[in-house]
Design a protein around this motif. Structure first.
Motif, PDB file in Angstrom:
ATOM      1  N   LEU A 258       0.865  -1.177   0.000  1.00 46.80           N
ATOM      2  CA  LEU A 258       0.000   0.000   0.000  1.00 46.80           C
ATOM      3  C   LEU A 258       0.898   1.223   0.000  1.00 46.80           C
ATOM      4  O   LEU A 258       1.834   1.313   0.810  1.00 46.80           O
ATOM      5  CB  LEU A 258      -0.920   0.000   1.225  1.00 46.80           C
ATOM      6  CG  LEU A 258      -1.820   1.225   1.392  1.00 46.80           C
ATOM      7  CD1 LEU A 258      -2.847   1.293   0.263  1.00 46.80           C
ATOM      8  CD2 LEU A 258      -2.531   1.194   2.753  1.00 46.80           C
ATOM      9  N   GLY A 259       0.637   2.163  -0.902  1.00 45.38           N
ATOM     10  CA  GLY A 259       1.530   3.298  -1.002  1.00 45.38           C
ATOM     11  C   GLY A 259       0.826   4.585  -1.362  1.00 45.38           C
ATOM     12  O   GLY A 259      -0.313   4.600  -1.834  1.00 45.38           O
ATOM     13  N   VAL A 260       1.544   5.681  -1.148  1.00 43.10           N
ATOM     14  CA  VAL A 260       1.094   7.015  -1.554  1.00 43.10           C
ATOM     15  C   VAL A 260       2.232   7.687  -2.298  1.00 43.10           C
ATOM     16  O   VAL A 260       3.416   7.371  -2.090  1.00 43.10           O
ATOM     17  CB  VAL A 260       0.660   7.870  -0.344  1.00 43.10           C
ATOM     18  CG1 VAL A 260      -0.574   7.297   0.308  1.00 43.10           C
ATOM     19  CG2 VAL A 260       1.806   7.990   0.669  1.00 43.10           C
ATOM     20  N   LYS A 313      -1.254  13.692  -6.997  1.00 46.08           N
ATOM     21  CA  LYS A 313      -1.369  12.911  -5.770  1.00 46.08           C
ATOM     22  C   LYS A 313      -1.903  11.538  -6.150  1.00 46.08           C
ATOM     23  O   LYS A 313      -2.814  11.430  -6.979  1.00 46.08           O
ATOM     24  CB  LYS A 313      -2.324  13.584  -4.788  1.00 46.08           C
ATOM     25  CG  LYS A 313      -1.937  15.011  -4.427  1.00 46.08           C
ATOM     26  CD  LYS A 313      -3.038  15.686  -3.634  1.00 46.08           C
ATOM     27  CE  LYS A 313      -2.710  17.159  -3.383  1.00 46.08           C
ATOM     28  NZ  LYS A 313      -3.815  17.861  -2.675  1.00 46.08           N
ATOM     29  N   ALA A 314      -1.350  10.503  -5.553  1.00 44.84           N
ATOM     30  CA  ALA A 314      -1.766   9.152  -5.932  1.00 44.84           C
ATOM     31  C   ALA A 314      -1.740   8.233  -4.725  1.00 44.84           C
ATOM     32  O   ALA A 314      -0.946   8.408  -3.793  1.00 44.84           O
ATOM     33  CB  ALA A 314      -0.840   8.599  -7.024  1.00 44.84           C
ATOM     34  N   VAL A 315      -2.623   7.240  -4.773  1.00 39.65           N
ATOM     35  CA  VAL A 315      -2.605   6.151  -3.808  1.00 39.65           C
ATOM     36  C   VAL A 315      -2.678   4.856  -4.603  1.00 39.65           C
ATOM     37  O   VAL A 315      -3.385   4.784  -5.617  1.00 39.65           O
ATOM     38  CB  VAL A 315      -3.780   6.258  -2.802  1.00 39.65           C
ATOM     39  CG1 VAL A 315      -5.118   6.270  -3.516  1.00 39.65           C
ATOM     40  CG2 VAL A 315      -3.717   5.133  -1.775  1.00 39.65           C
ATOM     41  N   PHE A 316      -1.920   3.851  -4.199  1.00 39.07           N
ATOM     42  CA  PHE A 316      -1.882   2.608  -4.958  1.00 39.07           C
ATOM     43  C   PHE A 316      -1.793   1.420  -4.008  1.00 39.07           C
ATOM     44  O   PHE A 316      -1.323   1.538  -2.864  1.00 39.07           O
ATOM     45  CB  PHE A 316      -0.716   2.585  -5.946  1.00 39.07           C
ATOM     46  CG  PHE A 316       0.636   2.796  -5.320  1.00 39.07           C
ATOM     47  CD1 PHE A 316       1.387   1.710  -4.865  1.00 39.07           C
ATOM     48  CD2 PHE A 316       1.175   4.069  -5.184  1.00 39.07           C
ATOM     49  CE1 PHE A 316       2.630   1.886  -4.298  1.00 39.07           C
ATOM     50  CE2 PHE A 316       2.416   4.265  -4.614  1.00 39.07           C
ATOM     51  CZ  PHE A 316       3.155   3.169  -4.171  1.00 39.07           C
ATOM     52  N   ALA A 317      -2.258   0.296  -4.511  1.00 39.07           N
ATOM     53  CA  ALA A 317      -2.213  -0.936  -3.720  1.00 39.07           C
ATOM     54  C   ALA A 317      -2.040  -2.113  -4.659  1.00 39.07           C
ATOM     55  O   ALA A 317      -2.509  -2.096  -5.798  1.00 39.07           O
ATOM     56  CB  ALA A 317      -3.484  -1.097  -2.901  1.00 39.07           C
ATOM     57  N   GLU A 336      -5.291   8.516  -9.079  1.00 37.26           N
ATOM     58  CA  GLU A 336      -4.502   9.736  -9.121  1.00 37.26           C
ATOM     59  C   GLU A 336      -5.397  10.967  -9.200  1.00 37.26           C
ATOM     60  O   GLU A 336      -6.485  10.923  -9.787  1.00 37.26           O
ATOM     61  CB  GLU A 336      -3.570   9.736 -10.342  1.00 37.26           C
ATOM     62  CG  GLU A 336      -2.492   8.669 -10.287  1.00 37.26           C
ATOM     63  CD  GLU A 336      -1.639   8.683 -11.548  1.00 37.26           C
ATOM     64  OE1 GLU A 336      -0.423   8.897 -11.424  1.00 37.26           O
ATOM     65  OE2 GLU A 336      -2.198   8.471 -12.643  1.00 37.26           O
ATOM     66  N   LYS A 337      -4.913  12.038  -8.637  1.00 39.88           N
ATOM     67  CA  LYS A 337      -5.540  13.343  -8.758  1.00 39.88           C
ATOM     68  C   LYS A 337      -4.499  14.277  -9.360  1.00 39.88           C
ATOM     69  O   LYS A 337      -3.474  14.578  -8.736  1.00 39.88           O
ATOM     70  CB  LYS A 337      -5.994  13.854  -7.393  1.00 39.88           C
ATOM     71  CG  LYS A 337      -6.691  15.205  -7.445  1.00 39.88           C
ATOM     72  CD  LYS A 337      -8.034  15.132  -8.156  1.00 39.88           C
ATOM     73  CE  LYS A 337      -8.776  16.460  -8.091  1.00 39.88           C
ATOM     74  NZ  LYS A 337     -10.069  16.419  -8.818  1.00 39.88           N
ATOM     75  N   ILE A 338      -4.738  14.709 -10.605  1.00 42.32           N
ATOM     76  CA  ILE A 338      -3.771  15.516 -11.331  1.00 42.32           C
ATOM     77  C   ILE A 338      -4.337  16.917 -11.520  1.00 42.32           C
ATOM     78  O   ILE A 338      -5.456  17.086 -12.031  1.00 42.32           O
ATOM     79  CB  ILE A 338      -3.453  14.896 -12.709  1.00 42.32           C
ATOM     80  CG1 ILE A 338      -2.939  13.465 -12.551  1.00 42.32           C
ATOM     81  CG2 ILE A 338      -2.432  15.744 -13.452  1.00 42.32           C
ATOM     82  CD1 ILE A 338      -2.773  12.728 -13.867  1.00 42.32           C
ATOM     83  N   GLU A 339      -3.568  17.914 -11.109  1.00 38.74           N
ATOM     84  CA  GLU A 339      -3.962  19.313 -11.272  1.00 38.74           C
ATOM     85  C   GLU A 339      -2.959  19.989 -12.204  1.00 38.74           C
ATOM     86  O   GLU A 339      -1.761  20.022 -11.919  1.00 38.74           O
ATOM     87  CB  GLU A 339      -3.990  20.026  -9.920  1.00 38.74           C
ATOM     88  CG  GLU A 339      -4.976  19.415  -8.933  1.00 38.74           C
ATOM     89  CD  GLU A 339      -4.875  20.051  -7.562  1.00 38.74           C
ATOM     90  OE1 GLU A 339      -4.029  20.952  -7.374  1.00 38.74           O
ATOM     91  OE2 GLU A 339      -5.644  19.649  -6.668  1.00 38.74           O
TER      92      GLU A 339
END
Length: 606
Positions: A258-260, A313-317, A336-339
């Protein structure tokens, strides 16, 4: 950027989708360049000296120093200079590299790596490939190309360069990296990667060199040239934290991660462009290339500054579960949240400023499985989804920021087999990759671009290697890919034109490579033979210009002077094949592969 391979311990081609691990756009796989790292075993020095055709000289050296039982450092430096890697006039090339790292291992469960990588290169009068000419004026037309408009590659222009004196391209980049691995015990571990990257890139050259029919002033025809000056001021940093566990779950082995991740990019991109004809035309056979224009007066087509900021910003598993000791199930997901913020300053319009912001939130996932039929024969299959922008995220036009990310999916299956105690290895795979919502033209309003295009590719790959004896090693690989646009419209001279069924540019259908190495232990000398092939490709979406495929033959002889010193000679393109490697910009420029060449290399370890 040309980075000397000396600096890399290995370059991994990670087959299959990897979007879960490396983010958006990695649908078909990734290339992972792993630099040399310190070791705690001993202190030693590596060195290499090479000289070859086109006055190409390469020097490199590295030192690994064991400072204590838990601290080691390594540093590597390289330098290359050549009259031209393509054997082209006025195309002097230089590159250099410096990499260094420190390894600290105070305990068995803790490792800290700090590293810096710096690379620099420069190409005088950047080679854009040989421009095509009319068959009517060609002095030595080649059969390497077929076109619908009567244009050909003229071998008489093989060594010509049509960039003005003072044109160049180059890059200067630096990366700072840290990696911390900590094992808690009972299968738990934590890994943290922190990266900062900065680069300056320059592309100052004639971007268009278009053939014009003969005139009184130019009886051989001429190349109408444009001028472009593109600069990149790029800064990026990335933080990635991953918590992993490798333990038993319900009596079965289970590996979970699990990562960010967070990254921030600043990209300033001044772009200047003249119209075709912005700098003086040249005779194809007796070019007076002139000098690069001073000032901005020539850049009438475009003189803008793009300024982009992007935050992700990203979270992955990911989870790998052994249903049985032989059967592994794998699943992973990434959100992912890309701005993106884009601003454009138009210097041709008195500094007028326009801007656009865009937010994207792609979700990608994959599932897969492997099954060991025997300890030496494994089957695998996987299905992956991914998303990517309609163009390079940092150089999207303001209009294209309104488009959604294109969606992609991939399905792949294959096997890996070993025999004769690992002396023979065979791998194979079949796959299909598809992308939807690429940019196309609106059939109801051809002047408008919309999303709705589709691109698909399916293929098969097979590789084999065998150590038949202690002296003889063989390897071979073959691939076939059938790629085509399933939906694409383009506007041609005001007419909506379908490209459905056409192949994308620079994509051969088949590639093949083979090698044989034989060692005479008594001398000891190793002889090598290498065969490479790539089939033909198109340079335009209309598939009107086709570059035929080619075969290349290389050879090598290596002599082990001592256990730590070797001398090798390598001959490349022994048949002196004349062939196109890929198309340049525009589609009527073809990069010609290097002719027959030879180099001598001395390597040593102390």
């Amino acid at each position: 950027m040309t980075a000397n391979s000396w600096h890399f311990d290995r370059i991994e081609v990670i087959k299959g989708p990897a979007s879960v691990l490396v983010g958006e756009g990695a649908l078909a796989g990734v290339i992972n360049k792993v630099t040399r790292k310190p070791t705690l075993d001993r202190t030693y020095i590596d060195a290499m000296l090479s000289y070859g055709s086109f006055d190409t000289l390469t020097t490199a050296a590295g030192i690994n120093v064991k400072l204590s039982d838990d601290v080691a450092v390594r540093a590597d430096a390289s330098r290359m200079r050549s009259d031209s890697l393509y054997d082209v006039e006025n195309n002097r090339t230089r590159s250099s590299g410096l990499t260094a790292s420190l390894l600290y291992k105070p305990a068995q469960n803790l490792t800290v790596l700090l590293a810096v990588d710096h690379y620099n290169d420069k190409y005088d009068s950047s080679y854009q490939g040989v421009p095509l000419v009319s068959a009517a004026v060609a002095r030595n037309p080649s059969k390497a190309l077929r076109s619908a408009n009567g244009l050909v590659i003229d071998k008489a222009l093989r060594h010509k360069n049509y960039n003005p004196d003072g044109a160049y391209s180059g890059a200067d980049e630096t990366t700072l990296r840290s990696r911390v691995d900590y094992a808690f015990g009972e299968g738990w571990s934590l890994a943290n990667d922190l990266i900062w990257y900065t680069a300056d890139r320059d592309f100052v050259l004639s971007g268009d060199q278009n053939f014009t029919a003969p005139t009184t002033a130019f009886p051989n025809g001429s190349f109408a040239r444009s001028a472009q000056a593109i600069y990149h001021d790029h800064e990026f940093w990335n933080e990635r934290l991953a918590l992993s566990n490798d333990t038993q779950f319900a009596g079965h082995r289970n590996r979970f991660t699990l990562g960010v991740e967070y990254n921030d990019t600043d990209f300033i991109n001044p772009r200047k462009q003249s119209s075709v004809g912005g700098i003086a035309a040249v005779d194809p056979y007796n070019p007076i290339v002139g000098t690069w224009p001073v000032g901005d007066a020539v850049y009438t087509s475009q003189n803008v500054v793009f300024d982009s900021q992007m935050k992700t910003k990203a979270v992955f598993a990911e989870d790998a579960f052994n249903l049985t000791p032989q059967w592994l199930l794998l699943a992973g997901a990434r959100y992912e949240k890309i701005e993106l913020e884009r601003g454009i300053t138009n210097l041709n319009a008195g500094g007028a400023f326009t801007s656009a912001d865009a937010d994207y939130d792609p979700f990608s996932w994959r599932v897969g499985t492997t099954y060991d039929l025997t300890p030496s024969f494994t089957l695998y299959a996987q299905y992956t989804t991914a998303a990517q922008p309609v163009g390079s995220m940092l150089t999207l036009s303001l209009a294209n920021t309104a488009f959604k990310l294109t969606k992609g999916k991939s399905v792949e299956g294959g096997f890996k087999a070993d025999a004769l105690d690992g002396r023979v290895s065979l791998t194979g795979s079949v796959y299909r990759i598809a992308q939807k919502n690429i940019v196309t033209r609106d059939p109801n309003n051809p002047s408008q671009s919309i999303q709705g295009g589709e691109l698909a590719s399916k293929g098969v790959e097979l590789t084999a290697s065998a150590a038949l004896t202690d002296q003889l090693r063989l390897s071979a690989g073959v691939s076939y890919s059938d790629a085509e646009y399933e939906e694409l419209n383009e506007l041609v001279s005001g007419v909506l034109t379908s490209r459905k069924g056409n192949r994308p540019i620079n994509m051969p259908t088949t590639t093949f490579n083979a090698s044989a190495l034989y060692t005479l232990d008594a001398v000891p000398v190793t002889f090598g033979g290498f065969l490479r092939h790539a089939s033909g490709f198109y340079t335009d979406n209309a598939n009107s210009i086709f570059v035929r495929g080619h075969w290349l033959v290389d050879t090598s002889v290596s002599y082990a002077v001592t256990d730590d010193v070797s001398l090798s000679v390598r001959g490349r393109n022994l048949t002196n094949a004349f062939y196109g490697e890929y198309s340049g910009y525009p589609s009527t420029n073809i990069y010609i592969g290097a002719p027959r060449s030879v180099d001598v290399t001395l390597t040593a370890r102390f």
